[in-house]
Design an enzyme around this catalytic site. Structure first.
Site, PDB file in Angstrom:
ATOM      1  N   SER A 102     -13.012   6.556  -2.888  1.00  0.00           N
ATOM      2  CA  SER A 102     -12.238   5.750  -2.056  1.00  0.00           C
ATOM      3  C   SER A 102     -10.391   5.965  -1.028  1.00  0.00           C
ATOM      4  O   SER A 102     -10.859   7.009   0.192  1.00  0.00           O
ATOM      5  CB  SER A 102     -11.145   4.664  -3.266  1.00  0.00           C
ATOM      6  OG  SER A 102     -10.241   2.819  -2.312  1.00  0.00           O
ATOM      7  N   ASP A 241      -8.765   1.561   4.119  1.00  0.00           N
ATOM      8  CA  ASP A 241      -9.110   2.912   3.822  1.00  0.00           C
ATOM      9  C   ASP A 241     -10.731   3.918   3.439  1.00  0.00           C
ATOM     10  O   ASP A 241     -12.183   3.277   4.835  1.00  0.00           O
ATOM     11  CB  ASP A 241      -8.758   2.801   2.287  1.00  0.00           C
ATOM     12  CG  ASP A 241      -9.713   2.198   1.351  1.00  0.00           C
ATOM     13  OD1 ASP A 241     -10.438   1.423   1.495  1.00  0.00           O
ATOM     14  OD2 ASP A 241     -10.154   2.485   0.416  1.00  0.00           O
ATOM     15  N   ASP A 243     -13.520   3.868   2.032  1.00  0.00           N
ATOM     16  CA  ASP A 243     -14.351   3.200   1.374  1.00  0.00           C
ATOM     17  C   ASP A 243     -14.100   1.412   2.345  1.00  0.00           C
ATOM     18  O   ASP A 243     -15.120   0.900   1.163  1.00  0.00           O
ATOM     19  CB  ASP A 243     -14.951   3.189  -0.376  1.00  0.00           C
ATOM     20  CG  ASP A 243     -13.906   2.394  -1.118  1.00  0.00           C
ATOM     21  OD1 ASP A 243     -13.363   2.426  -0.792  1.00  0.00           O
ATOM     22  OD2 ASP A 243     -14.398   1.647  -1.927  1.00  0.00           O
ATOM     23  N   ASP A 245     -12.381  -0.662   0.961  1.00  0.00           N
ATOM     24  CA  ASP A 245     -12.293  -1.974   0.048  1.00  0.00           C
ATOM     25  C   ASP A 245     -10.705  -2.936  -0.030  1.00  0.00           C
ATOM     26  O   ASP A 245     -10.638  -3.466  -0.456  1.00  0.00           O
ATOM     27  CB  ASP A 245     -12.857  -1.728  -0.741  1.00  0.00           C
ATOM     28  CG  ASP A 245     -11.463  -0.657  -1.510  1.00  0.00           C
ATOM     29  OD1 ASP A 245     -11.382  -0.111  -1.102  1.00  0.00           O
ATOM     30  OD2 ASP A 245     -12.067  -0.151  -3.575  1.00  0.00           O
TER      31      ASP A 245
END
Length: 445
Positions: A102, A241, A243, A245
């Protein structure tokens, strides 16, 4: 039973150290594959990743693990976490895997798992997989080893899905949008989706090299995009960010807008159309008291959970809510997806901007946040929150804030850090309380 490997968002750690090694990834593939081998059909797992250098190694190890227990593997290459959740469900797969840490730096990596319904696994499923990690996996005979293949249209499928979340009468023509992809998983899909609906897109953080993910860009490093929005005279900035999400928005004046304001905007718009379910919004204990007070003025509630979008999602499903998220930018819109999706939430924000005909600064600042301060204290030994002096300091602070604010103290689920957050109407009091607790934690650490 306490979890040994899974944290608040899958398994995460420094690459080639501890739990985040190729050997461990292969074992996770074998254990998770074994857990989801149900029924007589040919079993399938979808694997995606972000742009970290270690993603190649972890992907190969997971493929080896899954195929060794008889699962076929479909690899998508770099895609946002919510895209993997979507494809898992669309492809009727038994399991989805996202390789990502992440917003963490490139040295870290992680493994996130999704069930066949596209939702993150429950605590019970993760515990079952952990138990399987302790045993030798039941390897299949040579004729039943799984096959692995890559698919080429995964990006297009996801772009189509997020565009479908916007009403067909809405176009983004005339909007100038800065999109910061953090050199991460959305570096191709997010700018493309927004451009395809007509916006002029200025993309940044779209040159991943394996080691620059989240470095001085993205939703956790906002200085660059705040400056760029003002320099380009853009209407709005979108910061994702690693990834993708989570989402933080930048208004035309270069001011960041966090997840609490985004949730308030989306919930208000849906409520006005009679489309908000559950009678409110689900967020974590970290969301600002100002959000709670604002929702009350609208006749809505704020349901709080412990930190972690998985817990937000569980409460949303149980209570029939369709909007939830975290102050940090995770936005869960269950009408359109099964997990936090920064790109999808950005589309909803841009649609609201178009419908309003107003500037971003007028649309996005929905409520007045109360003073809030969060500080982190690193520790290397035993949990400082067990120290009696720390407990006494926290109890004193709670008495001081009673009736005028809130205090949230918690250990991070992904790193050896104690997070100390206080909020209230008196900014000076909030700062004193946080500093006093941080000092006590540091002495005990």
């Amino acid at each position: 039973m306490a979890r040994r490997f899974f944290g608040t968002d899958g398994i995460r750690g420094r690459t080639n150290d501890g739990v985040m090694t190729a050997a461990m990834a292969m074992k996770v593939g074998q254990a998770a594959g074994t857990h989801f081998l149900r029924g007589g059909h040919r079993h399938r797992v979808v694997i995606g990743k972000d742009t970290r250098l270690s993603g190649y190694m972890m992907e190969s190890a997971l493929v080896a693990g899954f195929t060794s227990v008889g699962m076929d593997v479909v690899m998508t290459g770099p895609l946002p976490t919510p895209a993997i959740a979507l494809l898992t469900r669309e492809m009727r797969a038994d399991l989805g895997v996202m390789i990502s840490a992440s917003h963490n730096p490139f040295e870290d990596n992680g493994i996130k798992l999704f069930g066949p319904d596209g939702f993150k696994l429950s605590d019970e499923a993760e515990l079952a997989i952990e138990r399987l990690l302790e045993d030798d996996p039941p390897l299949v005979d040579a004729a039943r080893i799984g096959r692995a293949r890559r698919i080429d249209d995964a990006r297009g499928r996801y772009i189509h899905a997020v565009k479908q979340s916007v009403s067909s009468d809405i176009r983004f023509d005339g909007l100038k949008v800065v999109v910061d992809c953090a050199h991460g998983a959305a570096y191709q899909v997010a700018p493309a989706a927004i451009w395809e609906l007509g916006a002029e897109v200025i993309a940044m953080g779209v040159e991943p090299n394996g080691t620059n993910i989240n470095r001085e860009v993205g939703s956790t490093a906002l200085a660059a995009i705040c400056t760029r929005v003002v320099q380009e005279s853009a209407d709005i900035g979108i910061a994702l960010d690693g990834d993708a999400d989570r989402l933080i928005v930048i208004d035309e004046q270069g001011q960041p807008v966090d997840g609490d304001q985004i949730m308030a905007l989306i919930a208000t718009r849906l409520n006005a159309r009679g489309a908000l379910r559950g009678g409110g919004v689900v967020a974590t204990v970290m969301s600002n008291l100002g959000l709670e007070r604002y929702l009350e003025t609208q006749g809505l509630t704020l349901e709080r959970t412990k930190v972690g979008d998985r817990y937000v999602l569980e409460r949303m499903k149980a209570g029939g809510y369709n909007v939830g998220g975290e102050q940090s930018g995770h936005m869960i819109l269950l009408d359109h997806g099964t997990t936090g999706d920064g790109t999808l939430a950005a589309m909803r924000v841009l649609a609201s901007l178009v419908r309003s005909g107003k500037r971003a600064s007028e649309v996005l600042h929905v409520f007045d946040a109360v003073p809030q301060l969060l500080k982190n204290v690193h520790y290397s030994g035993n949990d400082p929150l067990r120290d009696e002096a720390v407990k006494a300091c926290i109890a004193e602070a709670e008495r001081e804030l009673a009736g005028s604010g809130r205090l949230v103290i918690r250990a991070s689920g992904t790193e050896p850090v104690i997070r100390v957050m206080a909020e209230g109407d008196d900014a000076a009091q909030v700062e004193r309380v946080v500093d006093r607790i941080c000092d006590a934690v540091a002495r005990a650490a």
